[in-house]
Design a protein around this motif. Structure first.
Motif, PDB file in Angstrom:
ATOM      1  N   ASP A  45      16.332  21.475  42.245  1.00 45.11           N
ATOM      2  CA  ASP A  45      16.984  20.301  42.853  1.00 45.11           C
ATOM      3  C   ASP A  45      18.276  20.719  43.565  1.00 45.11           C
ATOM      4  O   ASP A  45      18.586  20.218  44.647  1.00 45.11           O
ATOM      5  CB  ASP A  45      17.322  19.251  41.783  1.00 45.11           C
ATOM      6  N   PHE A  46      19.034  21.621  42.943  1.00 46.21           N
ATOM      7  CA  PHE A  46      20.265  22.110  43.581  1.00 46.21           C
ATOM      8  C   PHE A  46      19.913  22.855  44.869  1.00 46.21           C
ATOM      9  O   PHE A  46      20.498  22.618  45.925  1.00 46.21           O
ATOM     10  CB  PHE A  46      21.009  23.063  42.628  1.00 46.21           C
ATOM     11  N   GLN A  47      18.953  23.764  44.759  1.00 43.62           N
ATOM     12  CA  GLN A  47      18.636  24.606  45.908  1.00 43.62           C
ATOM     13  C   GLN A  47      18.023  23.834  47.063  1.00 43.62           C
ATOM     14  O   GLN A  47      18.276  24.139  48.226  1.00 43.62           O
ATOM     15  CB  GLN A  47      17.679  25.718  45.475  1.00 43.62           C
ATOM     16  N   ASN A  48      17.206  22.815  46.735  1.00 44.06           N
ATOM     17  CA  ASN A  48      16.520  22.056  47.791  1.00 44.06           C
ATOM     18  C   ASN A  48      17.426  21.038  48.469  1.00 44.06           C
ATOM     19  O   ASN A  48      17.080  20.501  49.516  1.00 44.06           O
ATOM     20  CB  ASN A  48      15.303  21.330  47.218  1.00 44.06           C
ATOM     21  N   ALA A  49      18.569  20.742  47.866  1.00 45.59           N
ATOM     22  CA  ALA A  49      19.453  19.704  48.411  1.00 45.59           C
ATOM     23  C   ALA A  49      20.361  20.269  49.500  1.00 45.59           C
ATOM     24  O   ALA A  49      20.833  21.403  49.411  1.00 45.59           O
ATOM     25  CB  ALA A  49      20.308  19.117  47.291  1.00 45.59           C
ATOM     26  N   LYS A  50      20.583  19.441  50.516  1.00 45.00           N
ATOM     27  CA  LYS A  50      21.562  19.811  51.553  1.00 45.00           C
ATOM     28  C   LYS A  50      22.947  19.309  51.145  1.00 45.00           C
ATOM     29  O   LYS A  50      23.953  19.688  51.735  1.00 45.00           O
ATOM     30  CB  LYS A  50      21.201  19.176  52.903  1.00 45.00           C
ATOM     31  N   GLY A  51      22.964  18.428  50.164  1.00 42.75           N
ATOM     32  CA  GLY A  51      24.239  17.924  49.651  1.00 42.75           C
ATOM     33  C   GLY A  51      24.044  17.413  48.242  1.00 42.75           C
ATOM     34  O   GLY A  51      22.930  17.034  47.862  1.00 42.75           O
ATOM     35  N   ILE A  52      25.132  17.423  47.478  1.00 43.04           N
ATOM     36  CA  ILE A  52      25.085  16.897  46.106  1.00 43.04           C
ATOM     37  C   ILE A  52      26.217  15.897  45.935  1.00 43.04           C
ATOM     38  O   ILE A  52      27.369  16.181  46.290  1.00 43.04           O
ATOM     39  CB  ILE A  52      25.233  18.018  45.061  1.00 43.04           C
ATOM     40  N   ILE A  53      25.866  14.738  45.416  1.00 40.92           N
ATOM     41  CA  ILE A  53      26.879  13.741  45.061  1.00 40.92           C
ATOM     42  C   ILE A  53      26.777  13.604  43.543  1.00 40.92           C
ATOM     43  O   ILE A  53      25.750  13.146  43.028  1.00 40.92           O
ATOM     44  CB  ILE A  53      26.623  12.394  45.760  1.00 40.92           C
ATOM     45  N   TYR A 113      31.681  26.408  43.798  1.00 43.24           N
ATOM     46  CA  TYR A 113      30.304  26.667  44.257  1.00 43.24           C
ATOM     47  C   TYR A 113      30.272  26.886  45.776  1.00 43.24           C
ATOM     48  O   TYR A 113      29.198  27.038  46.344  1.00 43.24           O
ATOM     49  CB  TYR A 113      29.392  25.488  43.901  1.00 43.24           C
ATOM     50  N   GLY A 114      31.421  26.840  46.421  1.00 41.40           N
ATOM     51  CA  GLY A 114      31.471  27.098  47.862  1.00 41.40           C
ATOM     52  C   GLY A 114      31.091  25.913  48.721  1.00 41.40           C
ATOM     53  O   GLY A 114      30.826  26.040  49.923  1.00 41.40           O
ATOM     54  N   MET A 115      31.057  24.733  48.110  1.00 43.02           N
ATOM     55  CA  MET A 115      30.580  23.555  48.849  1.00 43.02           C
ATOM     56  C   MET A 115      31.684  22.953  49.728  1.00 43.02           C
ATOM     57  O   MET A 115      32.867  23.176  49.508  1.00 43.02           O
ATOM     58  CB  MET A 115      30.043  22.527  47.853  1.00 43.02           C
ATOM     59  N   VAL A 116      31.240  22.199  50.732  1.00 38.23           N
ATOM     60  CA  VAL A 116      32.155  21.530  51.656  1.00 38.23           C
ATOM     61  C   VAL A 116      32.352  20.103  51.135  1.00 38.23           C
ATOM     62  O   VAL A 116      31.407  19.318  51.097  1.00 38.23           O
ATOM     63  CB  VAL A 116      31.548  21.495  53.081  1.00 38.23           C
ATOM     64  N   GLY A 156      23.424  16.323  57.492  1.00 36.08           N
ATOM     65  CA  GLY A 156      22.522  16.444  58.643  1.00 36.08           C
ATOM     66  C   GLY A 156      23.185  17.180  59.795  1.00 36.08           C
ATOM     67  O   GLY A 156      22.566  18.009  60.462  1.00 36.08           O
ATOM     68  N   LYS A 157      24.464  16.885  60.018  1.00 37.69           N
ATOM     69  CA  LYS A 157      25.183  17.545  61.123  1.00 37.69           C
ATOM     70  C   LYS A 157      25.418  19.021  60.838  1.00 37.69           C
ATOM     71  O   LYS A 157      25.372  19.858  61.740  1.00 37.69           O
ATOM     72  CB  LYS A 157      26.535  16.860  61.331  1.00 37.69           C
ATOM     73  N   LEU A 158      25.709  19.349  59.554  1.00 33.20           N
ATOM     74  CA  LEU A 158      25.976  20.741  59.222  1.00 33.20           C
ATOM     75  C   LEU A 158      24.698  21.581  59.326  1.00 33.20           C
ATOM     76  O   LEU A 158      24.778  22.784  59.615  1.00 33.20           O
ATOM     77  CB  LEU A 158      26.554  20.865  57.809  1.00 33.20           C
ATOM     78  N   GLY A 159      23.553  20.937  59.045  1.00 34.06           N
ATOM     79  CA  GLY A 159      22.269  21.627  59.208  1.00 34.06           C
ATOM     80  C   GLY A 159      22.119  22.870  58.375  1.00 34.06           C
ATOM     81  O   GLY A 159      21.499  23.832  58.803  1.00 34.06           O
TER      82      GLY A 159
END
Ligand SMILES: Cc1cc2nc3c(=O)[nH]c(=O)nc-3n(C[C@H](O)[C@H](O)[C@H](O)COP(=O)(O)O)c2cc1C
Length: 160
Positions: A45-53, A113-116, A156-159
């Motif tokens: 789930d972590f790997q497949n996600a483009k974002g996590i809330i 985790y290096g996330m934006v 979506g914009k970060l792609g």
């Protein structure tokens, strides 16, 4: 594009906010919300996600141990998460119970985790995420949906 909405909830308040956030994610074209509790979430789930809330009840001013456990156990994924979008939400028992410090405890883990990191949009509160006292009312749900939509739009914009 998947956005993971991850939560820990013992008595249901945080789960209800998570559901509103997931609905917001789904308003964005091409975005699919994956709503999972800390007991259900997998490394995939972590790997497949483009974002996590990720959200938690306030427990002593920080995230609940069970959400921290997920970040601890998934540490091997850190480099794979770099550049994905992260955002936080929280529910508290008291009006000034530590919602912001709790969101920051989640944001801290996401940054490592290096996330934006993104906060909620100006059309909501324009602060650190979505938070409420107790069960989310209509306004909190609306703000949560806006956070979900914002994360999906930015992911979506970060792609990544
Ligand atoms: C162990 C524990 C610690 C808590 N610590 C706080 C706290 O520091 N500040 C606060 O406002 N509420 C605190 N609460 C209340 C919860 O944050 C609040 O009831 C929350 O909405 C519960 O979310 P849930 O229904 O998703 O489990 C605590 C509750 C528990 C069980």
């Amino acid at each position: 594009m998947q956005i993971l909405v991850l939560y820990y909830s013992r008595s249901g308040n945080t789960k209800k906010l998570a559901q509103a956030i997931a609905q917001g994610v789904e308003t964005v074209d091409g975005a699919k919300a994956v709503l999972k509790s800390t007991a259900e979430v997998s490394k995939e789930d972590f790997q497949n996600a483009k974002g996590i809330i990720a959200g938690s009840p306030v427990y002593f001013g920080v995230m609940a141990a069970d959400l921290k456990r997920v970040f601890d156990e998934f540490v091997s994924l850190r480099k794979k998460m770099e550049g994905k979008v992260g955002a936080a939400f929280a529910t508290s028992g008291d009006p000034t119970g530590g919602k912001e410090t709790t969101m920051f405890s989640i944001i801290q883990a996401m940054m490592i985790y290096g996330m934006v990191i993104v906060g909620d949009p100006m059309s909501a509160t324009g602060h650190y995420g979505t938070a409420c006292e107790g069960e989310p009312d209509e306004k909190a749900r609306e703000n949560g949906a806006k956070l979900g939509a914002r994360v999906a739009e930015i992911a979506g914009k970060l792609g990544q």
